[in-house]
Enzyme design. Structure first.
Site, short mmCIF file in Angstrom:
data_model
loop_
_atom_site.label_atom_id
_atom_site.label_comp_id
_atom_site.label_asym_id
_atom_site.label_seq_id
_atom_site.Cartn_x
_atom_site.Cartn_y
_atom_site.Cartn_z
N ASP A 117 42.77 51.07 5.03
CA ASP A 117 44.16 50.59 4.92
C ASP A 117 45.05 51.74 4.47
O ASP A 117 46.04 51.56 3.77
CB ASP A 117 44.24 49.41 3.94
N LEU A 168 50.53 46.95 -4.59
CA LEU A 168 49.76 47.94 -3.86
C LEU A 168 50.27 48.01 -2.43
O LEU A 168 50.50 46.97 -1.79
CB LEU A 168 48.27 47.58 -3.88
#
Length: 388
Positions: A278, A312
């Site tokens: 990611d 995040l």
């Protein structure tokens, strides 16, 4: 070795990580950039690539990555895709799915077009397809995605994107509670698109219905999804309860602590968990200010977080480090960790006959590791692309 040169050579190594089998010593043939067979001995006078003090594994496969080394898929440029391709060799990655974020329809269509035009020109890691992480999500677990562009799934949109992508859109993520999801999943999977579930507040029942319709991957398990409780098992419970599906895991120690990684791997077994990064554009770069799509991000202390709200925002993880982490945390064997970053991700999007293993006939994309799992070299089509 010059790339593309017609020749046979043999890799000598202390250990080879085949899918479901580890071979000690011996030699692995490479002919015209493709793997041949493993053998105990080589013909007299054969050319040998000597890694006898090291281990050989398949090149890593990252099926969820937004950017790296200052490049971003959302730049919508050939330069960025080629830059990512070259830089990813230093992370041990030889195959990847450029991953787009939630964005307007036309912008995503343009990304489809540039990806299709760029695939085949890569100097390093190979673009094996395209992943759309969105736009069919819901706001409550939006994470670092822009809710302004979220909506219900549309087969018409998918077909337009797929036409622009020349069939390279092979993975798409959505939230199970969106309207019309079951019909969309059935049609999309019929067209060869892997459907992943995430950024969602779906109940256990809604998530299980999406799996029943054909969804097969969970987007970064635990992150951006309704959690597990004893009265509502939620998305996490559905991920645990579907052994036939594959859960993505960001093993950076920030998105998911080691104990939670352990629980996921225990529930789904290593063959049901795929390591992903990611990663955003700041991966491989110094700390500082960056952008993730349209959103400002600050990178410090090993994390990337939205400047507004502190969520995040993707990671700065390199896949080679994710492999090392799950081994160092005592969760899996080296062989299992490597499978979680090679054959499992390849299989999760139907690429098992294209990449992710040392199987004879596949392109000779491989990595060289020392005993501490530190990357020493990365090879593409049997030719050295990166060396420490």
């Amino acid at each position: 070795m010059m790339r593309g040169s017609p020749m046979t050579y043999y890799i000598s190594a202390k250990r080879f990580y085949f899918d479901h089998k580890v071979k000690e010593g011996g030699y692995l043939a490479v002919t015209d950039g493709r793997f041949g067979k493993w053998t105990e001995y080589v013909p007299e006078g054969a050319e040998v690539l000597d890694y006898s003090d090291y281990q050989i594994a398949p090149g890593l496969v990252d099926t969820h990555i937004h950017g790296f080394a200052g490049y971003d898929v959302m730049d919508n440029s050939e330069e960025s895709l080629l830059g990512m391709s070259q830089a990813l060799l230093s992370a041990g990655v030889t195959s990847f799915l450029p991953t787009a974020l939630t964005a307007p329809f036309e912008e995503l269509k343009a990304i489809c077009q540039i990806t299709a035009e760029t695939a085949g020109k890569e100097p390093g890691a190979k673009i094996q397809g395209l992943f759309f992480e969105g736009p069919y999500f819901t706001e409550i677990y939006k994470g670092a995605q822009n809710p302004k562009y979220m909506g219900n799934p549309s087969i018409e949109q998918l077909q337009a994107w797929q036409e622009a992508a020349q069939g390279k859109l092979i993975k798409l993520a959505l939230a199970p509670e969106r309207e019309g999801v079951a019909d969309f999943i059935k049609e999309a999977t019929k067209q060869g698109v892997t459907i992943a579930l995430g950024h969602s507040n779906a109940t256990y029942e809604e998530a299980m219905a999406a799996v029943e319709a054909g969804a097969s991957v969970w987007v970064h398990v635990y992150n951006g999804m309704r959690g597990f409780s004893h009265r509502e098992p939620g998305m996490v419970g559905a991920a645990f309860d579907t052994p036939e599906t594959i859960g993505e895991l960001i093993a950076d120690g920030h998105h998911v602590v080691p104990a939670a990684c352990k629980v996921l791997i225990k529930q789904k077994m290593p063959q049901g968990v795929t390591l992903i990064t990611d990663c955003m554009s700041a991966g491989g770069c110094p700390d500082g200010d960056y952008m993730l799509g349209e959103l400002p991000v600050i990178v410090e202390n090993g994390t990337a977080r939205l400047k507004k709200g502190g969520n995040l925002a993707g990671s700065i993880l390199q896949l080679k480090d994710g492999v090392k982490h799950v081994v160092d945390w005592g969760l899996v064997t080296v062989a299992q960790a490597l499978q979680m970053a090679t054959s499992v991700p390849a299989k999760s999007v139907g690429l098992e006959n294209i990449c992710g293993s040392l199987k004879a006939g596949l392109p000779a994309d491989f990595i060289v590791l020392d005993d501490s799992l530190e990357l020493q070299a990365t090879y593409i089509d049997g030719c050295k692309g990166w060396e420490k």
